[in-house]
Design an enzyme around this catalytic site. Structure first.
Site, PDB file in Angstrom:
ATOM      1  CG  ASP A  12      -0.360   0.166   2.686  1.00 39.61           C
ATOM      2  OD1 ASP A  12       0.986   0.353   2.700  1.00 39.61           O
ATOM      3  OD2 ASP A  12      -1.164   0.026   3.454  1.00 39.61           O
ATOM      4  CB  CYS A  69       0.369  -2.660   4.354  1.00 42.72           C
ATOM      5  SG  CYS A  69       0.153  -4.052   5.840  1.00 42.72           S
ATOM      6  CB  THR A  71       1.418  -3.580  10.866  1.00 43.85           C
ATOM      7  OG1 THR A  71       0.102  -3.964  10.080  1.00 43.85           O
ATOM      8  CG2 THR A  71       1.068  -2.534  11.646  1.00 43.85           C
ATOM      9  CG  HIS A 102       9.116 -25.981   9.946  1.00 38.80           C
ATOM     10  ND1 HIS A 102       9.320 -26.236  11.485  1.00 38.80           N
ATOM     11  CD2 HIS A 102      10.385 -26.561   9.574  1.00 38.80           C
ATOM     12  CE1 HIS A 102      10.459 -26.578  11.630  1.00 38.80           C
ATOM     13  NE2 HIS A 102      11.034 -26.922  10.606  1.00 38.80           N
ATOM     14  CG  HIS A 137       7.713 -29.559   8.142  1.00 39.87           C
ATOM     15  ND1 HIS A 137       7.118 -29.103   9.442  1.00 39.87           N
ATOM     16  CD2 HIS A 137       8.952 -29.796   8.059  1.00 39.87           C
ATOM     17  CE1 HIS A 137       8.144 -29.278  10.183  1.00 39.87           C
ATOM     18  NE2 HIS A 137       9.434 -29.540   9.474  1.00 39.87           N
TER      19      HIS A 137
HETATM   20  C1  RB5 Z   1      -2.507   2.153   6.615  1.00 38.81           C
HETATM   21  O1  RB5 Z   1      -2.316   3.357   7.392  1.00 38.81           O
HETATM   22  C2  RB5 Z   1      -2.085   0.957   7.323  1.00 38.81           C
HETATM   23  O2  RB5 Z   1      -3.378   0.868   8.264  1.00 38.81           O
HETATM   24  C3  RB5 Z   1      -1.608  -0.367   6.749  1.00 38.81           C
HETATM   25  O3  RB5 Z   1      -0.664  -0.017   6.059  1.00 38.81           O
HETATM   26  C4  RB5 Z   1      -1.481  -1.369   7.392  1.00 38.81           C
HETATM   27  O4  RB5 Z   1      -0.621  -1.364   8.329  1.00 38.81           O
HETATM   28  C5  RB5 Z   1      -2.467  -2.403   7.879  1.00 38.81           C
HETATM   29  O5  RB5 Z   1      -2.454  -3.560   8.246  1.00 38.81           O
END
Ligand code: RB5
Length: 156
Positions: A12, A69, A71, A102, A137
């Site tokens: 993203d 993204c 996180t 695995h 596995h």
């Molecule tokens: C975008 O602000 C953020 O929510 C996205 O990049 C991500 O971390 C979602 O899981």
């Protein structure tokens, strides 16, 4: 180049720079990269980018997918909704190696707001150089495939 040497990258808006750094890093290693964007910084929802990359892996057009993204979590969740995708989020090299050895993961997700560039590149290298160990596995992966076939809906 064949699909076995091709990796799809997507993210993203939060991870464009890190994605492009990873693309250059793996191209230098001889991989062919399908970087499907985005390239402009406007906010864009991670599910559509996770799905787009996952489709290319599920069809066999690409051997692996690397998605990012903020996180790494949301885009991983979206990718894992595509049949045949096994995607894990990694913020350490041990996990990146183990999801190949695995879990035979075919996609790697990284949080661009979680790990720095140096660690991200090491995570990518750990993922791409590890081999699936098969044996016990493989039996566990068959169990995951069964779950996927009979997708469970619980009454609410
Ligand atoms: C975008 O602000 C953020 O929510 C996205 O990049 C991500 O971390 C979602 O899981």
């Amino acid at each position: 180049m064949t699909a076995s040497n091709r990796i799809v990258l997507s993210s993203d808006h939060s991870a464009i720079q890190l994605r492009q750094t990873i693309a250059a890093h793996i191209v230098a290693q001889g991989w062919e990269v399908a970087d499907i964007g985005p390239t402009t910084p406007e906010s864009t929802p991670y599910p559509k980018h996770g799905e787009a990359a996952a489709r290319l892996v599920a069809t066999g057009d690409c051997r692996f997918g690397i998605i990012l993204c903020g996180t790494g979590q949301g885009i991983m969740m979206a990718a894992n909704k595509v049949k045949g995708i096994r995607c894990g989020v990694c913020a350490d090299t041990f996990s990146a190696r183990m999801i190949r050895q695995h879990n035979d993961a075919n996609m790697l997700s990284i949080g661009a707001r979680v790990v720095g560039e140096g660690l991200a590149l090491d995570i990518v290298d750990a993922f791409l150089t590890a081999q699936f160990e098969r044996g016990r596995h493989a039996v566990r992966l068959e169990m995951i495939e069964e779950l996927e076939k009979h997708r469970i809906s619980v009454p609410v």
